[in-house]
Write an enzyme that holds these catalytic residues in place. Structure first.
Site, PDB file in Angstrom:
ATOM      1  CG  LEU A   1      -1.924  -1.002   1.414  1.00 41.48           C
ATOM      2  CD1 LEU A   1      -2.544  -1.042   2.758  1.00 41.48           C
ATOM      3  CD2 LEU A   1      -3.028  -1.299   0.387  1.00 41.48           C
ATOM      4  CG  ASP A   2       0.320   4.335  -2.755  1.00 45.47           C
ATOM      5  OD1 ASP A   2       1.046   3.491  -3.478  1.00 45.47           O
ATOM      6  OD2 ASP A   2      -0.823   4.831  -3.229  1.00 45.47           O
ATOM      7  NE  ARG A   3       6.331   7.639   3.131  1.00 45.49           N
ATOM      8  CZ  ARG A   3       7.690   7.107   3.757  1.00 45.49           C
ATOM      9  NH1 ARG A   3       7.424   6.951   5.357  1.00 45.49           N
ATOM     10  NH2 ARG A   3       8.708   6.791   3.129  1.00 45.49           N
TER      11      ARG A   3
ATOM     12  CB  THR B   1      -3.026   3.517   1.227  1.00 48.82           C
ATOM     13  OG1 THR B   1      -3.026   4.486   0.316  1.00 48.82           O
ATOM     14  CG2 THR B   1      -4.325   2.902   1.211  1.00 48.82           C
TER      15      THR B   1
ATOM     16  NE  ARG C   1      -2.308   8.463  -4.649  1.00 42.38           N
ATOM     17  CZ  ARG C   1      -1.044   8.663  -4.344  1.00 42.38           C
ATOM     18  NH1 ARG C   1      -0.435   7.614  -4.070  1.00 42.38           N
ATOM     19  NH2 ARG C   1      -0.510   9.920  -4.350  1.00 42.38           N
TER      20      ARG C   1
END
Length: 298
Positions: free
Chosen positions: A134-136, A138, A234
């Protein structure tokens, strides 16, 4: 004494070779079988066996449990929230602002560092194997496999869509239609190296969405991924003209949601041992819930 997994051959698997049984029934990868062969870690009825030997009903196959190494990952004490755990995997609830695994200049403070420490404290230290990332910013569900065989099986489920990931996103504007699918390829941004963009030469990316809440100037969405491209949700939502609220890269920061309002709300997969479908949920974190409340009062 070396540890082994033990399997009893069923009637329907008679006349398979040992190699076919390992690959087709037990779903061991070719690389794993090579390692087992080098270590003489495959026993049929208690004796070393060639891979092309045919098996019979009620034969006992013992497969060495290979020791995993941490590949330089430094165990580090820290808080982890375990949403689900069995003998084969864990599902952790990643907080926002934390990386899943060390990358680039960040080598500590990640979810993987903390999990490695937890496993070390249990006396079961091994390779930390995140199935996805996951993105930082998220938050939400991240699956970690406990061994390479479980990782391989889960990766196959991911490829065949048996493993499903469900997200919540709070986006700017009113998305139309209220439910649908975005099928638009994603590739590198032509000018900005850290970003992704809709790119005809990119990889296919498919996102399903449906509206679960409408507000004045904002929409709460549930999303499911059929593919897993970098920044997929996104980029796709920005492409629709409804960027994720708080997303500084593809939208705009806000004073009331200082990070992207994106949460990995659930994962579903088939249990590695019995095939039963399991769904694990991660509750909305406080900042996301507060952002939704703010939208209801706008």
């Amino acid at each position: 004494m070396k540890p082994y997994h033990t399997y009893t051959v069923a009637k329907e698997h008679a006349d398979l070779t040992v190699e076919e049984y390992l690959k087709q029934i037990l779903q061991y990868s070719g690389r794993k079988i090579q390692k087992l062969t080098r270590q003489k870690g495959i026993l049929l009825n208690g004796k070393p066996v060639y891979l092309q030997r045919k098996i019979k009903p009620a034969d006992t196959l013992r497969v060495l449990i290979l020791a995993d190494t941490a590949h330089g990952l430094q165990p580090e004490p820290g808080i982890i929230e375990i949403l689900y755990e069995d003998d084969w995997l864990l599902v952790l609830n990643k907080p926002a602002y934390q990386l899943v695994h060390p990358t680039g200049q960040t080598t500590s403070g990640t979810l993987a560092n903390y999990l490695a420490y937890e496993l070390q404290q249990r006396g079961t230290a091994g390779t930390v194997r995140p199935l996805h990332r996951l993105d930082r910013e998220t938050s939400g569900c991240v699956i970690f496999a406990k061994d390479s065989r479980s990782q391989f099986i889960l990766e196959q489920q991911l490829k065949t869509h048996l493993l499903k990931r469900t997200y919540r996103a709070l986006v700017k504007g009113m998305i139309q239609p209220p439910s649908g699918v975005v099928d638009a390829p994603i590739g590198p941004h032509p000018n900005l190296p850290n970003r992704r963009a809709i790119n005809p030469a990119g990889e296919r990316a498919v996102t399903y969405y449906r509206t679960i809440g409408s507000f004045d100037g904002a929409t709460l969405l549930e999303l499911n991924l059929a593919t897993g491209r970098t920044h997929q949700i996104r980029v796709h939502l920005a492409h629709l003209g409804c960027p994720v609220i708080g997303d500084a890269m593809y939208g705009l920061r806000t004073s009331w949601m200082p990070r992207q309002a994106l949460h990995a709300a659930a994962v579903s997969f088939q249990h590695i041992k019995n095939g039963q479908e399991i769904t694990v949920y991660a509750p909305l974190p406080a900042d996301f819930s507060q952002a939704v409340d703010f939208c209801t009062k706008m």
